[in-house]
Design a protein around this motif. Sequence first.
Motif, PDB file in Angstrom:
ATOM      1  N   UNK A   1      25.390  10.579 -35.664  1.00 27.73           N
ATOM      2  CA  UNK A   1      24.410   9.271 -36.034  1.00 27.73           C
ATOM      3  C   UNK A   1      25.093   8.075 -35.138  1.00 27.73           C
ATOM      4  N   UNK A   2      26.139   8.381 -34.535  1.00 25.66           N
ATOM      5  CA  UNK A   2      26.674   7.195 -33.513  1.00 25.66           C
ATOM      6  C   UNK A   2      25.457   7.043 -32.408  1.00 25.66           C
ATOM      7  N   UNK A   3      25.391   8.041 -31.367  1.00 27.81           N
ATOM      8  CA  UNK A   3      24.545   7.680 -30.662  1.00 27.81           C
ATOM      9  C   UNK A   3      23.084   7.097 -31.093  1.00 27.81           C
ATOM     10  N   UNK A   4      22.737   6.907 -32.351  1.00 26.87           N
ATOM     11  CA  UNK A   4      21.773   6.777 -33.206  1.00 26.87           C
ATOM     12  C   UNK A   4      21.239   5.429 -32.836  1.00 26.87           C
ATOM     13  N   UNK A   5      22.660   5.584 -33.678  1.00 25.76           N
ATOM     14  CA  UNK A   5      22.883   4.108 -34.414  1.00 25.76           C
ATOM     15  C   UNK A   5      23.425   2.778 -32.786  1.00 25.76           C
ATOM     16  N   UNK A   6      23.911   3.276 -31.748  1.00 27.14           N
ATOM     17  CA  UNK A   6      24.061   2.802 -30.464  1.00 27.14           C
ATOM     18  C   UNK A   6      22.339   2.571 -30.038  1.00 27.14           C
ATOM     19  N   UNK A   7      21.596   3.420 -30.664  1.00 27.50           N
ATOM     20  CA  UNK A   7      20.384   3.328 -29.626  1.00 27.50           C
ATOM     21  C   UNK A   7      19.598   2.099 -30.818  1.00 27.50           C
ATOM     22  N   UNK A   8      19.777   2.086 -31.701  1.00 31.28           N
ATOM     23  CA  UNK A   8      19.412   1.274 -32.422  1.00 31.28           C
ATOM     24  C   UNK A   8      20.096  -0.059 -32.020  1.00 31.28           C
ATOM     25  N   UNK A   9      20.828  -0.478 -32.055  1.00 30.43           N
ATOM     26  CA  UNK A   9      21.688  -1.742 -31.709  1.00 30.43           C
ATOM     27  C   UNK A   9      21.420  -2.365 -30.291  1.00 30.43           C
ATOM     28  N   UNK A  10      21.318  -1.639 -29.328  1.00 30.19           N
ATOM     29  CA  UNK A  10      20.603  -2.046 -27.664  1.00 30.19           C
ATOM     30  C   UNK A  10      19.465  -2.134 -28.484  1.00 30.19           C
ATOM     31  N   UNK A  11      18.294  -1.735 -28.915  1.00 26.59           N
ATOM     32  CA  UNK A  11      16.729  -2.270 -28.786  1.00 26.59           C
ATOM     33  C   UNK A  11      17.185  -3.538 -29.909  1.00 26.59           C
ATOM     34  N   UNK A  12      17.948  -3.259 -30.760  1.00 23.14           N
ATOM     35  CA  UNK A  12      17.746  -4.831 -32.361  1.00 23.14           C
ATOM     36  C   UNK A  12      18.256  -6.293 -31.354  1.00 23.14           C
ATOM     37  N   UNK A  13      19.215  -5.365 -30.459  1.00 29.22           N
ATOM     38  CA  UNK A  13      20.037  -6.533 -29.454  1.00 29.22           C
ATOM     39  C   UNK A  13      18.461  -7.338 -28.862  1.00 29.22           C
ATOM     40  N   UNK A  14      18.085  -6.486 -28.054  1.00 23.88           N
ATOM     41  CA  UNK A  14      17.217  -6.623 -27.189  1.00 23.88           C
ATOM     42  C   UNK A  14      16.045  -7.933 -28.114  1.00 23.88           C
ATOM     43  N   UNK A  15      15.865  -7.155 -28.724  1.00 17.93           N
ATOM     44  CA  UNK A  15      14.639  -8.020 -30.232  1.00 17.93           C
ATOM     45  C   UNK A  15      15.433  -9.972 -30.403  1.00 17.93           C
ATOM     46  N   UNK A  16      16.862  -9.875 -30.500  1.00 20.87           N
ATOM     47  CA  UNK A  16      17.416 -10.979 -30.756  1.00 20.87           C
ATOM     48  C   UNK A  16      17.511 -11.953 -29.796  1.00 20.87           C
ATOM     49  N   UNK A  17      17.784 -11.203 -28.393  1.00 23.02           N
ATOM     50  CA  UNK A  17      18.127 -11.924 -27.212  1.00 23.02           C
ATOM     51  C   UNK A  17      16.444 -12.117 -26.724  1.00 23.02           C
ATOM     52  N   UNK A  18      15.078 -11.912 -27.574  1.00 25.41           N
ATOM     53  CA  UNK A  18      13.771 -11.865 -26.863  1.00 25.41           C
ATOM     54  C   UNK A  18      13.124 -13.252 -28.040  1.00 25.41           C
ATOM     55  N   UNK A  19      13.960 -13.337 -29.321  1.00 24.79           N
ATOM     56  CA  UNK A  19      13.458 -14.403 -29.855  1.00 24.79           C
ATOM     57  C   UNK A  19      14.120 -15.160 -29.920  1.00 24.79           C
ATOM     58  N   UNK A  20      15.090 -15.362 -29.122  1.00 24.98           N
ATOM     59  CA  UNK A  20      16.277 -16.440 -28.823  1.00 24.98           C
ATOM     60  C   UNK A  20      16.051 -17.125 -27.398  1.00 24.98           C
ATOM     61  N   UNK A  21      15.205 -16.596 -26.557  1.00 30.51           N
ATOM     62  CA  UNK A  21      15.209 -16.757 -24.995  1.00 30.51           C
ATOM     63  C   UNK A  21      14.315 -17.667 -24.815  1.00 30.51           C
TER      64      UNK A  21
END
Length: 340
Positions: free
Chosen positions: A174-194
């Motif tokens: 569960x934790x590794x999968x959440x880590x992977x989701x976090x990284x992808x979601x953070x990249x989405x946020x950075x792409x949105x705001x940059x």
Amino acid sequence: MSTGRAASRYRFSPAAFWRRRLSPWRTRRLLEVHLLVLFLLTAVASTALFLSCRQVQHSAETLAAREAPAVQGLAATRLAALRADREAHTLVERGLTDVTGSDDAYRSQLSAADQGLSRIADRTDQDLGTVKGLLATYSDSLALGTSPYPDQPLVRKQKLEEATSLLTRKSVGLVPRLDALQQVQLRHAEATATLGQWQRGGWWLAELALALTGLTLLSALFVLRDRCGRDWNPYLLAAFVLTALLAVVPLTAMSSTQEGLDGAIRDLRQITDVSRENGTEPADAQQEVTKKSEEVRQKTAEDAWTAPVYQGTFVGSLLTVVLPALGLGLRLDNDYWRRR
């Protein structure tokens, strides 16, 4: 003497005659060129400015409504799942499994994790089905691991180990999968705001077109005053003032918004890092994440005042196209076009 002067007047009168005939034609053409150039420049400036403002405003709205809550929710879910495991082990180690209500601590964390996933389900494009299934299985394992097994401590230990394995198993836990989701979601946020190269190019194009528009408006005003003997044209004066405002106000407002977005992204990175620090207690990390999440909400809420600026930019952009056309078009129609 008088004959020579008469001859001189006769000799130069054709040139004077053609100068008189050509002067209005040249002025008319000059004004028509100004009208055409102003229309093209204002159209380019208005389009580039409108699209650039809309991009920044859309990024702010998307970050506040979708991307930031998704990053925060995944971090909160991860920490809640880890804290539930910690609370369950503490419950068993202290021998409190038979005490009524002793399991409220870890169950509340499991509930928080489940609610966190439910809240972000419509705020992310990622598939949360596997994570939700793992969370449900993990919850069942914890419940079995903390259930009273009279004289069977090994069974309880085995169930807790199964729950921990479901939580932390490499790549598939569960934790590794959440880590992977976090990284992808953070990249989405950075792409949105940059602010990308195309967006920066749009701002440069808008500012350049507005600067050229201002110079062309000044040129048209001086042509009307010097060659047509007209006072300052109110339409062109209003267009010049509006052009100056459009060159300053939207850029200042959207720059402030972009700074807020950059600050929000920095906070989201910290939220992600704090939630993934192994040496930090889940309870302490939860407090830090809650604090940073509130800062992100404040920063994104502070950018709401730019919405009226965006609307004003849209109206002002339309006026920069209309006012020069009215100012020069009416003058050309009154002085030249009706006489043709």
